[in-house]
Design a protein around this motif. Structure first.
Motif, mmCIF file in Angstrom:
data_model
loop_
_atom_site.group_PDB
_atom_site.id
_atom_site.type_symbol
_atom_site.label_atom_id
_atom_site.label_comp_id
_atom_site.label_asym_id
_atom_site.label_seq_id
_atom_site.Cartn_x
_atom_site.Cartn_y
_atom_site.Cartn_z
ATOM 1 N N UNK A 61 31.216 23.573 38.172
ATOM 2 C CA UNK A 61 32.624 23.891 38.420
ATOM 3 C C UNK A 61 33.477 23.287 37.318
ATOM 4 N N UNK A 62 34.164 24.130 36.550
ATOM 5 C CA UNK A 62 35.030 23.604 35.484
ATOM 6 C C UNK A 62 36.513 23.808 35.791
ATOM 7 N N UNK A 63 36.823 24.599 36.817
ATOM 8 C CA UNK A 63 38.237 24.889 37.082
ATOM 9 C C UNK A 63 38.723 24.273 38.385
ATOM 10 N N UNK A 64 37.876 23.456 39.024
ATOM 11 C CA UNK A 64 38.326 22.704 40.178
ATOM 12 C C UNK A 64 38.522 23.509 41.445
ATOM 13 N N UNK B 15 31.243 31.300 41.052
ATOM 14 C CA UNK B 15 32.025 32.440 40.574
ATOM 15 C C UNK B 15 31.158 33.211 39.581
ATOM 16 N N UNK C 235 28.527 22.621 42.504
ATOM 17 C CA UNK C 235 29.661 21.832 41.992
ATOM 18 C C UNK C 235 29.452 21.319 40.566
ATOM 19 N N UNK C 236 28.186 21.119 40.185
ATOM 20 C CA UNK C 236 27.923 20.663 38.817
ATOM 21 C C UNK C 236 28.470 21.655 37.788
ATOM 22 N N UNK D 131 30.477 28.071 38.141
ATOM 23 C CA UNK D 131 30.626 29.313 37.409
ATOM 24 C C UNK D 131 29.302 29.682 36.758
#
Lengths: 212, 316
Positions: B139-142, B175, B136-137, B147
């Motif tokens: 994650x930029x697109x929610x 991702x 989760x750290x 990523x």
């Protein structure tokens, strides 16, 4: 620095929607920055929050001066300068993101560009429908004072970096696609950037909303 | 297939003897910095010392090996192993079209992060990326997943990184992004400028280790008996069968060239067999070209002038 970042990320983890946040120096907390708060902030201060104002920042990169780097996650646009610095501008991005990341270039530039709403916007929005055949450039035009048209392999991508008639909206993911800047900033950028400039859209935030 | 291609090539050689082939040597240039440095360097030495014209042709590394096999390109400046070991095994050998120059340079391939990320998240090992909370750290697109950039579209390492992600299990939590290296490196620049957590495939030599404080994540040591990564050509189910939750095998790179150069341009083949450009030199030259924005031809010329003794050994 690290402590502040920990605070941001803790909030992000707690709030999966990943709303834009700004730092409130009075309460020393990071708070959500939504359209209502953005409009109120702009009304009170006459500008967007400090982090979204144009400023020179330290920026180590291998990209050459004149390259534009767009970070749709943090709502910043960097214009690379000499000596490991960059001019950082605040940006707004589309509610639905761009859906792409990669390398394009500034194909052409325009002052007070004409705006023609896309067909789907004409269909759903009576205000846009009035301008189905194009709205002349001017203060009420949503493209604002300047537009930089982004091209890939010599073809228009339909994406633009442009001004806005809603300056309070910088820092937010609202309205239709593209990359918005306040008019002073987009004029500044326009004057510094030449057609052919490399534009890198990062693989983060808005660029990923529809998958890369 | 191979016989008909060779026959055509032989007819071509008979009609236009070795001189045209030897006069212009085509160097393939894969899209990463140290390979570009080597391509420029050997091209300049060949032109100055061996009397051949060197033409540089940008091309992806996997495609480049095929182009050498087809006789379209003469030299691969930086062929990485084990990334291309399947292709090398098929094309080298006594009757092969591809010859590896003997000097191997030790390289490395890892998953990297920034110093800020280590201090912020506690990420020190690749295996931690399979933990959804850790992911989760990044994650930029929610979407609830992190990523990670795993390489350029055309790199030989990219499918192997995909296999490693699956073996570790972080293909579920992250991702996996493939994209041109310039985009990933600009992302690293921004991560450094803003302190945002970032994790990505990395290889050395590379200028980023001089430009930024980049940290290689830890992994279990490579175990050849447990490592199994096939290519999609070898097995359509290659990805699900991959076993690669460990460090890469020791990575090396070396010059490779078309075997027929030994006949058509023996001086070039002899030169390629002697060339040695160590990792430190490649990284320093890459920094000069990519970060300091110096002209590759100038950087190569400067190095050649400062290493005249070495060059004269190579071209003897």
């Amino acid at each position: 620095m690290i402590r502040v970042l920990a605070a941001i990320t803790a909030l992000i983890v707690a709030a999966p929607a990943l709303a834009t946040q700004i730092y409130n120096p009075n309460t020393r907390t990071w708070v959500d920055y939504d359209p209502r708060q953005a409009a109120r902030y702009y009304q009170m201060h006459g500008s967007v929050p400090k982090e979204f104002r144009r400023q020179v920042v330290r920026f180590r990169t291998a990209e050459k001066p004149g390259t534009i780097i767009i970070d749709g996650d943090k709502h910043f646009l960097y214009l690379v300068q000499e000596d490991f610095t960059a001019i950082r501008y605040g940006i707004g991005v589309g509610r639905d993101g761009f859906g792409w990341a990669g390398i394009v270039e500034v194909g052409r530039k325009a002052e007070w560009p004409r705006w023609t709403p896309p067909a789907e916007m004409v269909a759903r929005d009576p205000e846009a429908a009035k301008w189905a055949n194009g709205m002349p450039g001017g203060p009420e035009n949503p493209l604002g004072a300047r537009a930089l048209y982004l091209y890939e392999d010599g073809r228009d991508t339909i994406y633009r970096i442009h001004g806005t008639h809603q300056p309070w909206s910088i820092g937010l993911d609202i309205s239709s696609g593209c990359i918005r800047m306040n008019n002073d900033d987009v004029i500044d950028l326009y004057n510094r950037v030449q057609p052919g400039a490399k534009v890198i859209v990062l693989m983060s935030g808005a660029a990923l909303y529809r998958g890369v | 297939m191979r016989i008909s291609v060779l026959a055509t090539a032989l007819v071509g050689l008979a009609a236009a003897p070795a001189v045209s082939h030897a006069a212009t040597v085509v160097i393939g240039v894969p899209g990463w910095p140290s390979a570009q440095v080597t391509a420029h360097l050997i091209g300049q030495v060949m032109e100055a010392e061996l009397g051949v014209e060197a033409r540089l042709r940008p091309i992806g590394t996997t495609e480049l090996v095929g182009a050498i096999d087809r006789g379209e390109i003469d030299i691969h400046p930086e062929l990485w192993l084990p990334n291309l070991e399947t292709q090398v095994a098929a094309l080298s050998g006594p009757d092969g079209t591809l010859t590896l120059a003997p000097t191997q340079v030790t390289a490395s391939q890892n998953i990297c992060t920034t110093r800020d990320t280590v201090e912020l998240t506690g990420l020190t090992e690749v295996a931690q990326l399979a933990d959804p909370t850790m992911a989760l750290w990044f994650d930029t697109d929610g979407d609830g997943r992190g990523e990670i950039w795993i390489g350029d579209f055309e790199w030989s390492s990219t499918p192997i990184e995909r296999a490693r992600a699956r073996s570790y299990g972080y293909d579920e939590t992250m991702m996996l992004l493939t994209m041109e290296e310039d985009v990933a490196m600009a992302g690293l620049d921004v991560a450094m400028a803003t302190g945002r957590p970032m994790v990505f495939y990395c290889y050395a030599p590379h200028y980023k280790f001089e430009l930024h404080d980049v940290v290689k994540l830890e992994e279990p040591p490579h175990d050849p008996s447990a490592w199994s990564v096939l290519t999609p050509e070898e097995d359509p189910a290659w990805l699900s069968k991959a076993q690669a939750a460990m460090a890469w095998p020791a990575s090396t790179y070396q010059l490779a060239y078309a075997t027929d150069l030994a006949q058509t341009a023996p001086n070039v083949a002899a030169f390629l067999n002697k060339v040695t450009i160590d990792a430190e030199t490649a990284q320093a030259m890459s920094y000069a070209i990519d970060v300091e924005r110096r002209d590759p031809a100038d950087v190569a010329a400067e190095w050649i002038a400062a290493n005249a003794d070495k060059i004269s050994e190579w071209v003897q």
